[in-house]
Design a protein around this motif. Structure first.
Motif, PDB file in Angstrom:
ATOM      1  N   THR A  60       0.806  -1.247   0.204  1.00 39.02           N
ATOM      2  CA  THR A  60      -0.018  -0.156   0.004  1.00 39.02           C
ATOM      3  C   THR A  60       0.823   1.129   0.073  1.00 39.02           C
ATOM      4  O   THR A  60       0.257   2.206  -0.096  1.00 39.02           O
ATOM      5  N   ASP A  61       2.306   0.914   0.188  1.00 38.55           N
ATOM      6  CA  ASP A  61       3.177   2.075  -0.090  1.00 38.55           C
ATOM      7  C   ASP A  61       3.495   2.047  -1.464  1.00 38.55           C
ATOM      8  O   ASP A  61       4.545   1.313  -1.858  1.00 38.55           O
ATOM      9  N   PRO A  62       3.624   3.453  -2.149  1.00 36.36           N
ATOM     10  CA  PRO A  62       4.140   3.379  -3.555  1.00 36.36           C
ATOM     11  C   PRO A  62       5.558   3.175  -3.828  1.00 36.36           C
ATOM     12  O   PRO A  62       5.967   2.422  -4.375  1.00 36.36           O
TER      13      PRO A  62
ATOM     14  N   PHE B 203      -4.438   0.237  -6.550  1.00 36.77           N
ATOM     15  CA  PHE B 203      -3.487   0.984  -6.536  1.00 36.77           C
ATOM     16  C   PHE B 203      -1.895   0.250  -6.547  1.00 36.77           C
ATOM     17  O   PHE B 203      -1.289   0.763  -7.508  1.00 36.77           O
ATOM     18  N   ALA B 204      -1.852  -0.798  -5.994  1.00 41.07           N
ATOM     19  CA  ALA B 204      -0.632  -1.426  -5.908  1.00 41.07           C
ATOM     20  C   ALA B 204      -0.242  -2.091  -7.389  1.00 41.07           C
ATOM     21  O   ALA B 204       0.521  -1.948  -7.884  1.00 41.07           O
ATOM     22  N   PRO B 205      -1.157  -2.936  -7.977  1.00 44.08           N
ATOM     23  CA  PRO B 205      -1.064  -3.207  -9.194  1.00 44.08           C
ATOM     24  C   PRO B 205      -0.504  -2.036 -10.100  1.00 44.08           C
ATOM     25  O   PRO B 205       0.246  -2.229 -10.928  1.00 44.08           O
ATOM     26  N   PHE B 206      -1.223  -1.021 -10.216  1.00 42.70           N
ATOM     27  CA  PHE B 206      -0.984   0.223 -10.945  1.00 42.70           C
ATOM     28  C   PHE B 206       0.496   0.609 -10.854  1.00 42.70           C
ATOM     29  O   PHE B 206       1.217   0.709 -11.719  1.00 42.70           O
ATOM     30  N   TRP B 207       0.775   0.850  -9.610  1.00 40.13           N
ATOM     31  CA  TRP B 207       2.177   1.148  -9.220  1.00 40.13           C
ATOM     32  C   TRP B 207       3.212   0.302  -9.708  1.00 40.13           C
ATOM     33  O   TRP B 207       4.196   0.385 -10.052  1.00 40.13           O
ATOM     34  N   ILE B 208       3.083  -1.281  -9.283  1.00 45.62           N
ATOM     35  CA  ILE B 208       3.988  -2.238  -9.769  1.00 45.62           C
ATOM     36  C   ILE B 208       4.063  -2.507 -11.203  1.00 45.62           C
ATOM     37  O   ILE B 208       5.163  -2.533 -11.656  1.00 45.62           O
ATOM     38  N   ILE B 209       2.918  -2.211 -11.881  1.00 42.75           N
ATOM     39  CA  ILE B 209       3.072  -2.398 -13.370  1.00 42.75           C
ATOM     40  C   ILE B 209       3.636  -1.148 -14.036  1.00 42.75           C
ATOM     41  O   ILE B 209       4.621  -1.575 -14.999  1.00 42.75           O
ATOM     42  N   LYS B 210       3.622   0.225 -13.702  1.00 42.02           N
ATOM     43  CA  LYS B 210       4.319   1.107 -14.005  1.00 42.02           C
ATOM     44  C   LYS B 210       5.888   0.978 -13.842  1.00 42.02           C
ATOM     45  O   LYS B 210       6.629   1.293 -14.656  1.00 42.02           O
ATOM     46  N   ALA B 211       6.112   0.665 -12.777  1.00 42.50           N
ATOM     47  CA  ALA B 211       7.427   0.231 -12.225  1.00 42.50           C
ATOM     48  C   ALA B 211       8.174  -0.786 -13.114  1.00 42.50           C
ATOM     49  O   ALA B 211       9.561  -0.773 -13.466  1.00 42.50           O
ATOM     50  N   ALA B 212       7.494  -1.615 -13.355  1.00 44.29           N
ATOM     51  CA  ALA B 212       8.011  -2.732 -14.267  1.00 44.29           C
ATOM     52  C   ALA B 212       8.082  -2.845 -15.609  1.00 44.29           C
ATOM     53  O   ALA B 212       9.020  -3.050 -16.361  1.00 44.29           O
ATOM     54  N   LEU B 213       7.162  -1.983 -16.200  1.00 42.53           N
ATOM     55  CA  LEU B 213       7.268  -1.714 -17.624  1.00 42.53           C
ATOM     56  C   LEU B 213       8.477  -1.456 -18.461  1.00 42.53           C
ATOM     57  O   LEU B 213       8.803  -2.130 -19.233  1.00 42.53           O
ATOM     58  N   PRO B 214       9.388  -0.718 -17.827  1.00 45.49           N
ATOM     59  CA  PRO B 214      10.641  -0.241 -18.541  1.00 45.49           C
ATOM     60  C   PRO B 214      11.451  -1.772 -18.546  1.00 45.49           C
ATOM     61  O   PRO B 214      12.391  -1.604 -19.420  1.00 45.49           O
ATOM     62  N   HIS B 215      11.213  -2.814 -17.779  1.00 45.65           N
ATOM     63  CA  HIS B 215      11.990  -3.987 -17.823  1.00 45.65           C
ATOM     64  C   HIS B 215      11.170  -5.072 -18.642  1.00 45.65           C
ATOM     65  O   HIS B 215      12.063  -6.194 -18.655  1.00 45.65           O
TER      66      HIS B 215
END
Ligand code: NAD
Ligand code: MG
Length: 301
Positions: A116-118, A168-180
């Protein structure tokens, strides 16, 4: 299922797993599945891998218990290395899954922390990429579900935390993962039957599950142009610690799943894992933006 059987054994689905009638039991969130009666079946003695995810690198949230844990064990036996996200309080359950992954000869990267923490979500992805040497599968399974009979009983904090955990967590995780994530990579999110058939006593939870379905179908259309497939699994009633940590009315536990699903029983987490394997594997190459319902026969749109 017993030791001489696996997920391919031909039999009657109604009796493949026991029709459980759990005693009334309760733990504080997030709970330990190892302390449940009966302990959920993650497929430890039955899941047989056939190289369907050979060499893949997967980040799985909620990987310590229930559906996420069954997925982690299945992915490892299919040849994937796994980064596991879970809460620090769940270390005991997580260790059991890590042991199974290592027994399969695969790498397990343990990444406890609160999604729950971005900032944690971004650090989680960075640590997964670092530990696995890349990333090509993001599997969002973590979820929060708290039963409340009336809308007046849902306080603002619960409403917000349920959304933060589930949406929110899937949104944050997916956004962070996309460059990889390169072409061929897969993202799988976890909705629920509740996305279409909201239980009146799980208003906030059911609303998040509708959002996850919708978010995933939109995102799938965006990302297919980059060779990345997004899909969803929507489980029906599945025996997990979510149910005994305030997820449903405790008095209803003895009937859990048996009246709701035409199958006449609840699922075990082991029965969900193959859907996640299929959607991660290249064998589902033309399946994009879909929701695979694994719910024992309940009608979905
Ligand atoms: P579970 O309790 O075993 O798994 C949920 C996991 O979510 C926990 O183990 C925990 O690690 C993780 N989590 C929750 N809050 C977190 C936080 N703040 N930070 C980090 N991790 C957190 O229960 P499960 O039933 O296996 O649930 C898995 C998913 O399946 C959930 O998304 C749930 O909504 C969905 N689902 C379950 C059912 C069911 O009947 N069990 C039905 C439909 C959908
Ligand atoms: Mg858990």
């Amino acid at each position: 299922m017993s030791d001489d059987r696996d997920q391919y054994t031909f039999d009657d689905p109604r009796t493949r797993f026991p029709d459980i009638s759990p005693e009334v039991q309760q733990q504080p969130e997030p709970g330990l599945q190892s302390e449940m009666t009966p302990v959920p079946d993650l497929g430890e003695s039955t899941y047989r891998g056939t190289d369907r995810l050979r060499g893949r690198k997967a980040l799985i949230t909620g990987a310590d218990s229930g559906i996420g844990a069954a997925v982690a064990i299945a992915y490892a036996r299919e040849g994937a290395d796994i980064a596991l996200s879970y809460l620090p309080e769940e270390q005991k359950d997580a260790q059991h899954v890590i042991d199974e992954i290592e027994k399969a000869g695969r790498v397990a990267i343990a990444l406890p922390g609160d999604i729950t923490d971005p900032a944690h979500c971004r650090a989680l992805v960075a640590a997964a990429v670092d530990g696995l040497g890349g990333l090509d599968a993001v599997v969002n399974v973590a979820g929060k579900q708290v039963w409340k009979e009336k809308i007046e009983e849902i306080d603002d904090e619960q409403f917000e935390l349920t959304f933060k955990t589930n949406v929110f967590a899937p949104f944050w995780i997916i956004k962070a993962a996309l460059p990889h994530l390169g072409p061929g990579s897969t993202i799988i999110n976890t909705a629920s039957l509740e996305a279409y058939k909201p239980a009146p006593d799980r208003l906030d939870y059911a609303t998040t599950k509708g959002a996850i379905n919708n978010f995933s179908k939109g995102l799938a259309q965006q990302l297919v142009g980059r060779g990345i497939r997004v899909n969803v699994v929507a489980p029906g009633p599945t025996w997990s610690v979510l149910q005994v940590t305030g997820g449903v009315n405790p008095e209803s536990l003895p009937e859990f799943g048996s009246s709701e699903s035409p199958m006449g029983r609840a699922a075990q987490p082991a029965e969900l894992a193959p859907a996640y394997v299929f959607l991660a594997s290249a064998e589902s190459s033309f399946v994009v933006g879909d929701t695979l319902n694994v719910n024992g026969g309940m009608v979905t749109p």
